[in-house]
Design a protein around this motif. Structure first.
Motif, short mmCIF file in Angstrom:
data_model
loop_
_atom_site.label_atom_id
_atom_site.label_comp_id
_atom_site.label_asym_id
_atom_site.label_seq_id
_atom_site.Cartn_x
_atom_site.Cartn_y
_atom_site.Cartn_z
N ARG A 1 -1.03 4.75 10.58
CA ARG A 1 -1.03 3.32 10.26
C ARG A 1 -1.84 2.42 11.09
O ARG A 1 -2.72 1.58 10.62
N PHE B 1 3.67 -1.32 3.98
CA PHE B 1 3.16 0.13 3.72
C PHE B 1 4.34 1.10 3.27
O PHE B 1 5.66 0.69 3.89
N LEU C 1 2.09 6.97 5.15
CA LEU C 1 1.86 5.81 6.01
C LEU C 1 3.42 5.59 6.69
O LEU C 1 3.42 5.31 7.91
N THR D 1 0.93 -0.94 0.01
CA THR D 1 -0.04 -0.03 -0.02
C THR D 1 0.87 1.26 0.17
O THR D 1 1.73 1.55 0.92
#
Length: 296
Positions: free
Chosen positions: A261, A249, A254, A114
């Motif tokens: 997070r 992440f 993030l 992500t």
């Protein structure tokens, strides 16, 4: 000594690192920006100079060069670009910068990455499948991104103005920007590029961490949207509901904010699906993907 070179191209600079096959870095060279859709000749020169400098300064035999560069998917002259790097290395791999990040963050394994900075996207790999979800840009998506957090903050203030009220959050936002009114803010907002707008994200996250209700609502909207994108990517990977999926992440929003997070993880936990959350490693360059790509 055999080694590989990884090249992580960005809009600000290009980082090339030579690695032992064990993954231990040997030497790093930094040159200028490299984006194929902005200036392909400049990108070529910066990539080639970085690689040639490393080849000249590292003793041994370079087995492969892996380059991650933005704009590759839409670039019509990929093979020509590869040839014009023009270095005596048996294998030169070109890939999108997001794919480089995917390999680096997942250590060459299956799973999801992500990315949430100014924009957002979720990319994944499972066996031979490569897939993504989100990443449609700040006008059409980018859920959970710095831009969305910032835009929602400005929208909160415009809604308050229409309602004839100003909350502590609205007042704090204007004070943070050293502006006197929402109208002055809107004048600035429409002149800022998306990167400048996204710079409001740390303020929003800080306000939410302190318990401000409006900021908390904004963060919840962003994390729920990003969690939905992650779950969509998981479905694209065809994992079973009982499979524990690696999830990494990256991106400034993030990587730099533990509160964000943790809020995102809470949103994902509501799905009941198992994830293995990999450690955040902002100090490790995505160029390390060269090692995993060579070992694959």
């Amino acid at each position: 000594m055999d080694y590989v070179i990884g090249v992580d191209c960005g809009g600000t600079n290009t980082t090339a690192i030579a690695y032992h096959l064990s993954g231990q870095p040997i030497k790093k060279i930094v040159t200028g920006p490299a984006n194929l859709m902005v200036d392909d000749l400049r990108a070529l020169n910066n990539v080639r100079n970085a690689v040639q400098n490393l080849l000249a300064k590292v003793d041994g035999t370079c087995q492969a060069v892996t380059v991650g560069i933005a704009g590759l998917r839409a670039y019509p002259f990929v093979e020509r670009f590869r040839q014009q790097i023009n270095v005596p290395v048996p294998q030169i791999n070109l890939m999108n910068d997001a794919q480089l990040a995917q390999i680096a963050k997942l250590h060459g394994q299956a799973g999801l990455v992500t990315i949430a900075g100014t924009g957002s996207v979720v990319i994944g790999t499972n066996g031979t499948r490569q897939f993504s979800a989100g990443g449609w840009g700040h006008l059409l998506g980018d859920e959970g991104s710095g831009y969305q957090l910032s835009r929602l903050a400005v929208q909160q203030l415009t809604a308050e103005t229409d309602a004839g009220t100003t909350s502590p959050f609205g007042k704090a936002l204007l004070a943070h920007l050293k502006l006197s009114s929402v109208f002055e803010l809107i004048d600035h907002f429409y002149q800022w590029d998306k990167g400048h707008v996204a710079k409001l994200a740390p303020f929003v996250l800080d306000q939410a961490a302190q318990g401000d209700t409006h900021a908390s609502t904004i963060v919840a909207t962003a994390t729920n949207g990003l969690a939905a994108t992650i779950l969509q990517a998981r479905r694209k990977g065809h994992w079973a509901a009982t499979d524990t999926v690696n999830l990494a992440f990256t991106g400034s929003v993030l990587e730099k904010n533990t509160f964000y997070r943790e809020t995102l993880i809470q949103a994902l936990t509501k799905s009941g699906l198992p994830f293995n959350y990999l450690p955040v490693t902002p100090t490790i360059s995505n160029a390390i993907a060269a090692v995993y790509a060579y070992q694959a």
